[in-house]
Design a protein around this motif. Structure first.
Motif, PDB file in Angstrom:
ATOM      1  N   PRO A 271       0.790  -1.259  -0.110  1.00 48.07           N
ATOM      2  CA  PRO A 271       0.039  -0.071  -0.185  1.00 48.07           C
ATOM      3  C   PRO A 271       0.821   1.270   0.017  1.00 48.07           C
ATOM      4  CG  PRO A 271      -0.111  -0.986   2.232  1.00 48.07           C
ATOM      5  CD  PRO A 271       0.734  -1.843   1.431  1.00 48.07           C
ATOM      6  N   TYR A 272       0.402   2.386  -0.454  1.00 49.93           N
ATOM      7  CA  TYR A 272       0.859   3.654  -0.611  1.00 49.93           C
ATOM      8  C   TYR A 272       0.210   4.490   0.678  1.00 49.93           C
ATOM      9  CZ  TYR A 272       2.848   2.278  -4.907  1.00 49.93           C
ATOM     10  OH  TYR A 272       3.586   1.840  -5.866  1.00 49.93           O
ATOM     11  N   LYS A 273       0.993   5.378   1.128  1.00 50.30           N
ATOM     12  CA  LYS A 273       0.435   6.190   2.312  1.00 50.30           C
ATOM     13  C   LYS A 273      -0.691   7.221   2.067  1.00 50.30           C
ATOM     14  CE  LYS A 273       2.364  10.144   5.129  1.00 50.30           C
ATOM     15  NZ  LYS A 273       3.510  11.009   5.417  1.00 50.30           N
ATOM     16  N   ASP A 274      -1.584   7.252   2.794  1.00 47.19           N
ATOM     17  CA  ASP A 274      -2.245   8.112   2.810  1.00 47.19           C
ATOM     18  C   ASP A 274      -3.172   8.066   1.194  1.00 47.19           C
ATOM     19  OD1 ASP A 274      -1.771   9.292   5.232  1.00 47.19           O
ATOM     20  OD2 ASP A 274      -0.330  10.815   4.268  1.00 47.19           O
ATOM     21  N   SER A 275      -3.459   6.796   0.943  1.00 45.21           N
ATOM     22  CA  SER A 275      -3.999   6.741  -0.463  1.00 45.21           C
ATOM     23  C   SER A 275      -4.773   5.356  -0.324  1.00 45.21           C
ATOM     24  CB  SER A 275      -2.845   6.877  -1.270  1.00 45.21           C
ATOM     25  OG  SER A 275      -3.535   6.218  -2.650  1.00 45.21           O
ATOM     26  N   ASP A 276      -5.624   5.349  -1.241  1.00 46.51           N
ATOM     27  CA  ASP A 276      -6.381   3.929  -1.698  1.00 46.51           C
ATOM     28  C   ASP A 276      -5.844   3.383  -2.683  1.00 46.51           C
ATOM     29  OD1 ASP A 276      -7.401   5.454  -3.531  1.00 46.51           O
ATOM     30  OD2 ASP A 276      -9.393   5.323  -3.288  1.00 46.51           O
ATOM     31  N   SER A 278      -2.427   1.087  -4.489  1.00 41.41           N
ATOM     32  CA  SER A 278      -1.503   0.033  -3.886  1.00 41.41           C
ATOM     33  C   SER A 278      -0.770  -0.708  -5.165  1.00 41.41           C
ATOM     34  CB  SER A 278      -2.190  -0.872  -2.947  1.00 41.41           C
ATOM     35  OG  SER A 278      -3.359  -1.556  -3.530  1.00 41.41           O
ATOM     36  N   MET A 279       0.037  -1.097  -4.810  1.00 33.02           N
ATOM     37  CA  MET A 279       0.801  -1.974  -5.798  1.00 33.02           C
ATOM     38  C   MET A 279       0.725  -3.519  -5.728  1.00 33.02           C
ATOM     39  SD  MET A 279       4.743  -2.324  -6.673  1.00 33.02           S
ATOM     40  CE  MET A 279       5.488  -3.216  -8.169  1.00 33.02           C
ATOM     41  N   LEU A 280       0.248  -4.159  -6.577  1.00 28.95           N
ATOM     42  CA  LEU A 280       0.023  -5.509  -6.593  1.00 28.95           C
ATOM     43  C   LEU A 280       0.965  -6.454  -7.303  1.00 28.95           C
ATOM     44  CD1 LEU A 280      -1.741  -8.162  -5.571  1.00 28.95           C
ATOM     45  CD2 LEU A 280      -3.089  -7.654  -7.808  1.00 28.95           C
ATOM     46  N   ILE A 281       2.056  -7.253  -6.825  1.00 26.98           N
ATOM     47  CA  ILE A 281       2.746  -7.862  -7.461  1.00 26.98           C
ATOM     48  C   ILE A 281       2.253  -9.433  -7.731  1.00 26.98           C
ATOM     49  CG2 ILE A 281       5.257  -8.625  -7.626  1.00 26.98           C
ATOM     50  CD1 ILE A 281       5.852  -6.105  -6.211  1.00 26.98           C
ATOM     51  N   ILE A 282       2.607  -9.994  -8.972  1.00 30.38           N
ATOM     52  CA  ILE A 282       2.202 -11.329  -8.874  1.00 30.38           C
ATOM     53  C   ILE A 282       3.425 -11.956  -9.451  1.00 30.38           C
ATOM     54  CG2 ILE A 282       0.599 -13.006  -9.918  1.00 30.38           C
ATOM     55  CD1 ILE A 282      -1.268 -10.641 -10.572  1.00 30.38           C
ATOM     56  N   LEU A 283       3.967 -12.881  -8.783  1.00 27.99           N
ATOM     57  CA  LEU A 283       5.098 -13.508  -8.836  1.00 27.99           C
ATOM     58  C   LEU A 283       5.158 -14.976  -9.136  1.00 27.99           C
ATOM     59  CD1 LEU A 283       8.380 -13.201  -8.608  1.00 27.99           C
ATOM     60  CD2 LEU A 283       8.014 -13.904  -6.319  1.00 27.99           C
TER      61      LEU A 283
END
Length: 444
Positions: A271-276, A278-283
């Motif tokens: 997630p990112y600060k003060d925000s809705d 985010s980053m989703l990584i699929i490995l």
């Protein structure tokens, strides 16, 4: 707007920029007959229906994202990719508002729009655009440039202005160098000077009638920063045998995590600060598993992945990387069934007060991404994680998520709506940047 000081490298741990350009060219001096406007029924949606529409909009954008990603990956299977499906879909949807008959139907299907009604299409995008209208983290801007002496249809212009938060500006495209400079300066300013020379003057001429542009800029700090002192050279595997040493970031914190046996992969939510956002990584579990993962993602909903995320302690290894991507999307759109917009049979008669036969001459997309350690340790955004996924406290040893081989990722709004999508296939051993990737085209 962001100042140059705020956008120094140390202040932008994550920044993504995308511009999308659609050029409509005049084909003939013979005017075409304007098509009658439809009169959709008034929208009396209640809150529940609005929520359902948002879910459907996200679902369809996720499908469109995968479709575009698959086509681009097939064209450049060995290169890093980054693009904004939301930017592409937004700009094309603006053009769709002025399309008629078979042209409109192809765009509805190919873009995966929520409706065939122009007002409902515009409203579905407005919900997202309005959310970030005053955001300091994600900026989205739309603009339509119109040939000098031409006027937009009132209903078309109203939808663009009120729902897409766009504005119109007249330019003399016959003065192609000057017109291109104006468009490029707008795009550069909206992306804080990081997307330059979006359009070449040769794309414009006296026959040009409309240019629609969407620009996105994102700048966010991680909720859990990566300590720069913990970044060390570590192997990034290009295949089962070959590897290169790259700056690998390290952190151990509570993150959203999921095992995805049906995809032979795992997922991590940052997630990112003060925000809705985010980053989703699929490995992929295998060092050479990205092609197989991409194939499986074609039939996998993004929501099927995010709903499996749960909170647990994760030891994360993530390489620093930076990538630029540039592409001409005509072939991609054609592969997705949108061919008429490029042909003499295109119908965009809902755009101008004096309709003329027009078609799309170029679809240009540029994007940029950089990932590094910087950010703040404030935990205000952890509430988002608890709100959007199961809050499970792990009492066992932390799981390991080592992105030390090719992977795919998405920047998502509320865990389900992909604003950016990309992949990391290779890294430069001599620096923390990815090599620039591009799709060859004739327009730039």
């Amino acid at each position: 707007m962001y100042s140059k000081v705020k956008l120094t490298k140390m202040d932008k741990p994550w920044h993504l920029h995308a511009c999308w350009l659609l050029v409509l060219l005049h084909l003939t001096s013979l005017p075409t007959e304007a098509q009658p406007q439809s009169n959709p029924k008034p929208n009396h949606n209640n809150n529940n229906k609005n929520m359902a529409n948002e879910v459907e909009f996200s679902r369809r954008l996720a499908i469109f994202s995968i479709n575009v990603y698959n086509q681009v990956s097939l064209l450049k299977p060995q290169e890093n990719v980054v693009f904004s499906p939301f930017s592409i879909q937004t700009c094309a949807a603006m053009a769709r508002l002025g399309a008629k008959k078979e042209t409109a139907e192809e765009l509805d299907r190919g873009l995966g729009l929520v409706s065939s009604d122009t007002k409902e299409i515009a409203e579905s995008f407005h919900q997202v655009l309005a959310t970030y209208e005053k955001s300091e983290i994600l900026r989205i801007a739309n603009k339509i440039f119109v040939m000098k002496g031409y006027t937009l249809r009132e209903d078309f212009n109203k939808l663009l202005t009120e729902q897409f938060l766009s504005s119109a500006e007249n330019l003399d495209f016959a003065q192609n160098t000057q017109a291109a400079n104006t468009i490029n300066q707008w795009a550069e300013q909206k992306t804080n000077h990081l997307i330059k020379n979006l359009i070449d003057p040769s794309v414009l001429s006296a026959d040009s009638r409309l240019v629609l542009v969407n620009a996105i800029h994102f700048k966010g700090n991680w909720v859990h920063q990566f300590d720069a002192k913990a970044t060390h050279p570590e192997p990034f595997y290009l295949n089962d045998v070959d590897s290169i040493n790259v700056p690998m970031m390290n952190v151990k914190e509570n993150f959203g995590y999921a095992e995805l046996p049906e995809l032979d992969a795992t997922a991590l939510h940052l997630p990112y600060k003060d925000s809705d956002l985010s980053m989703l990584i699929i490995l992929p579990n295998s060092k050479t598993g990205l092609p197989q993962l991409e194939e499986k993602l074609r039939s996998t909903q993004l929501s099927e992945i995010t709903k499996k995320l749960y909170q647990t302690k994760v030891v994360v290894k993530l390489p620093k990387f930076k990538a630029e991507f540039e592409m001409e999307l005509t072939n991609v759109f054609q592969k997705l069934g949108m061919t008429r917009i490029f042909s003499d049979n295109a119908n965009f008669s809902g755009m101008l007060e004096s309709p003329e036969a027009m078609k799309v001459s170029a679809i240009i997309h540029k994007a940029f991404i950089e990932v590094n350690e910087q950010g703040t340790e404030a935990a205000a955004a952890t509430g988002l994680v608890a709100r959007t996924k199961r809050a499970i406290v792990s009492l066992t040893e932390p799981v390991k998520f080592s992105a030390d081989h090719p992977f795919t990722y998405a920047l998502v709004h509320q865990t389900k709506l992909p604003l950016f999508w990309g992949s990391v296939r290779q890294l430069d051993a001599s620096s923390d940047t990815c090599p620039t990737s591009s799709l060859d085209h004739d327009e730039l």
